[in-house]
Design an enzyme around this catalytic site. Structure first.
Site, short mmCIF file in Angstrom:
data_model
loop_
_atom_site.label_atom_id
_atom_site.label_comp_id
_atom_site.label_asym_id
_atom_site.label_seq_id
_atom_site.Cartn_x
_atom_site.Cartn_y
_atom_site.Cartn_z
CB THR A 85 -13.15 -25.44 21.26
OG1 THR A 85 -13.98 -25.98 22.28
CG2 THR A 85 -13.26 -26.25 19.99
CE LYS A 107 -27.54 -7.52 21.71
NZ LYS A 107 -26.42 -7.25 22.59
CG LEU A 155 -18.15 -9.49 29.01
CD1 LEU A 155 -16.66 -9.44 29.23
CD2 LEU A 155 -18.47 -9.68 27.56
P1 ATR Z 1 -21.24 -16.13 24.27
O1 ATR Z 1 -21.90 -15.92 22.96
O2 ATR Z 1 -21.94 -15.51 25.42
O3 ATR Z 1 -19.79 -15.74 24.25
P2 ATR Z 1 -20.84 -18.96 23.78
O4 ATR Z 1 -20.68 -18.65 22.35
O5 ATR Z 1 -21.74 -20.06 24.18
O6 ATR Z 1 -21.33 -17.70 24.60
O7 ATR Z 1 -19.38 -19.21 24.40
C1 ATR Z 1 -19.18 -19.81 25.62
C2 ATR Z 1 -17.68 -19.79 25.95
O8 ATR Z 1 -17.51 -20.39 27.24
C3 ATR Z 1 -16.86 -20.60 24.98
O9 ATR Z 1 -15.61 -19.99 24.86
C4 ATR Z 1 -16.72 -21.95 25.72
O10 ATR Z 1 -15.59 -22.71 25.34
P3 ATR Z 1 -15.67 -23.68 24.06
O11 ATR Z 1 -15.59 -22.80 22.85
O12 ATR Z 1 -14.48 -24.56 24.19
O13 ATR Z 1 -16.99 -24.42 24.16
C5 ATR Z 1 -16.57 -21.47 27.14
N1 ATR Z 1 -16.88 -22.52 28.11
C6 ATR Z 1 -18.10 -22.99 28.46
N2 ATR Z 1 -17.98 -23.96 29.40
C7 ATR Z 1 -16.66 -24.11 29.66
C8 ATR Z 1 -15.89 -24.92 30.53
N3 ATR Z 1 -16.48 -25.82 31.34
N4 ATR Z 1 -14.54 -24.79 30.53
C9 ATR Z 1 -13.94 -23.91 29.73
N5 ATR Z 1 -14.60 -23.10 28.87
C10 ATR Z 1 -15.94 -23.18 28.84
#
Ligand code: ATR
Length: 462
Positions: free
Chosen positions: A157, A71, A220
């Site tokens: 985070t 993209k 989503l």
């Molecule tokens: P995308 O591009 O689809 O948005 P991504 O960039 O991998 O996917 O983002 C994943 C999101 O899910 C992030 O906000 C992640 O939080 P962190 O930035 O702290 O990693 C969140 N996420 C994934 N596993 C999680 C969990 N167990 N608890 C809370 N948040 C989680």
């Protein structure tokens, strides 16, 4: 699909991997609905996206979608870019222009249209976004773009949330544990983390009071249909939707660019039904004369297959807040049939909206009223709703099953003989209609409930 001939136009989607794409369902259904001679195919490009785009333009391909991981990269291979796509920093749709393709982003307008199709507007609203990955960033851009007033961005985070907040003026970054700092109010809530993709995933924030701040929620994720987030909102009675409608409308907007047509709401709903069938499995519809066992069999079947059971008569009572006998007394059979058609239409196109019946995401078993086949317009709706099984029972069996039941207005009779005669006549009158609508016919006369359930399951994929 339409016949392919010398005039067939080619559309496609470029990605890597691409074999699980649902986009062909969207666009090929739209071409069928609109009578446009076009075919949409997946195009697996493993390396040279620039060469692929150039070659496809030279070959006269009249529309392309771009998906993961291209993209951003595709922006180097286009001759012009739409302002919103530039702002979002990603292109998912290519439209032929002079000397090459122009790039658009229909993902965020698609999400906006999905939300609007639920009767919710973005302008002036406050929002809570959970997650701070690529999806969350795009949602924040969309919210600002379409007039949201304030956006609280929560992430595990905090640095990632702060990075997004530093680019956008309305976004306030918070860590997940600070969710109580969000002032009271009615918010639009967006679930943008990956939580829910894997079975056993929990909620990012496990506190009902947090979710009660939402009057509308959108996850989503669309596979599975019911993430922990959606389940929570369903239990709390908060309106919600999932990413399948965003997928749908990004496709619809792309199609509108390619062919300069408008896709109406009923047309969009037809495509959504096709997507749901492909993704979540087909519904099962049970028809047949009263007493043929539709409810009992339907409940057992739903239990066996992990599906959700719905009885159209119960659904009518629930929606109208009146008994079937009262509806007949007030509005006659005509009035009842009208409501019945509306209920069937909404089940066919939207599935269950009853929050007590939390969707399992595996489709519905719909037991229908005995007379539903009598109305011509119900026939295509029954077919759209799912695979139709006609449960056959002869007059004797039917009589024995229904004789003690006085909740059925069409069966009120002076004597047992009169009742029997009525049943014989009604069966004769309706038999042809049941047969005409059925995909499968099942004899129930000398079978146990379990045997009928097994037979339906064995014929499910015939
Ligand atoms: P995308 O591009 O689809 O948005 P991504 O960039 O991998 O996917 O983002 C994943 C999101 O899910 C992030 O906000 C992640 O939080 P962190 O930035 O702290 O990693 C969140 N996420 C994934 N596993 C999680 C969990 N167990 N608890 C809370 N948040 C989680």
């Amino acid at each position: 699909m339409m016949d392919i001939n010398g005039k067939t136009k080619i559309l496609g989607v470029i990605g890597d991997p691409i074999e699980h794409t649902l986009s062909p369902i969207i666009h090929n259904t739209l071409s069928r609905i609109k009578g446009i001679n076009a075919v949409y195919v997946p195009i697996h490009v493993e390396e040279d996206i620039a060469a692929a785009v150039k070659g496809l333009y030279a070959s006269g391909v009249c529309g392309l979608n771009i998906t993961v991981p291209y993209k951003q990269q595709v922006m180097e291979s286009i001759v012009d870019i739409d302002a919103l796509a530039e702002k979002i920093g990603a292109v998912n749709t290519l439209v032929p222009d002079k000397d090459g393709y122009k790039g658009y982003n229909t993902d965020m307008p698609g999400l906006k249209r999905a939300i609007e199709s639920n009767g919710v507007s973005l302008s002036g609203r406050k929002a809570i976004v959970i997650g701070a990955g690529g999806a969350a960033r795009a949602v924040c851009v969309m919210l600002e773009e379409y007039g949201a007033e304030e956006i609280y961005l929560l992430n595990r985070t905090i640095e990632k949330a702060e990075a997004i907040a530093s680019e956008l003026s309305k976004v306030k970054a918070l860590t997940l544990s600070d969710y109580k700092d969000i002032p009271d109010g009615k918010y639009l809530m967006f679930q943008c983390t990956s939580l829910g993709l894997k079975s056993g995933d929990g909620l990012a924030i496990d506190d009902d009071d947090f979710y009660k701040k939402a009057d509308y929620g959108y996850d989503l994720i669309y596979n599975p249909a019911e993430t922990p987030f959606i389940k929570k909102l369903n239990i709390l009675g908060i309106r919600n939707d999932n990413g399948l409608t965003m997928l749908l409308y990004q496709g619809i907007i792309a199609y509108e660019y390619w062919f300069k047509v408008d896709i109406t709401q009923p047309e969009a709903d037809m495509v959504l039904t096709e997507l749901r069938k492909a993704l979540y499995g087909k519904n099962i519809v049970l028809t047949g004369y009263m007493g043929c066992g539709k409810s009992t069999i339907g409940k057992k079947l739903a239990e066996r297959l992990g599906m959700t059971f719905i009885d159209t008569d119960e659904e009518i009572v629930r929606r109208e807040g009146k008994s079937i006998n009262d509806i007949f007394a007030e509005s006659k059979e005509d009035g009842f049939r009208k409501i019945e058609t509306e209920v069937l239409r909404s089940l066919a196109y939207y599935g269950a909206d009853n929050t007590d019946q939390v969707s399992t995401g595996k489709g519905l078993v719909i037991a229908t009223g005995g007379g539903i086949v009598l109305k011509k317009e119900n026939m295509p709706l029954l077919k759209t709703a799912g695979k139709v099984f006609y449960l056959k029972a002869d007059a004797e069996t039917t009589f024995n099953r229904v004789k003690g039941d006085d909740s059925r207005p069409l069966l009120s009779a002076e004597s047992q003989e009169e009742l029997k005669e009525r049943i014989v006549n009604m069966l004769r009158e309706r038999k042809g209609y049941y047969e005409l609508t059925a995909d499968e016919q099942i004899d129930t006369d000398n079978k146990s409930i379990e045997e009928v359930v097994e037979e339906i399951i064995s014929r499910l994929y015939d």
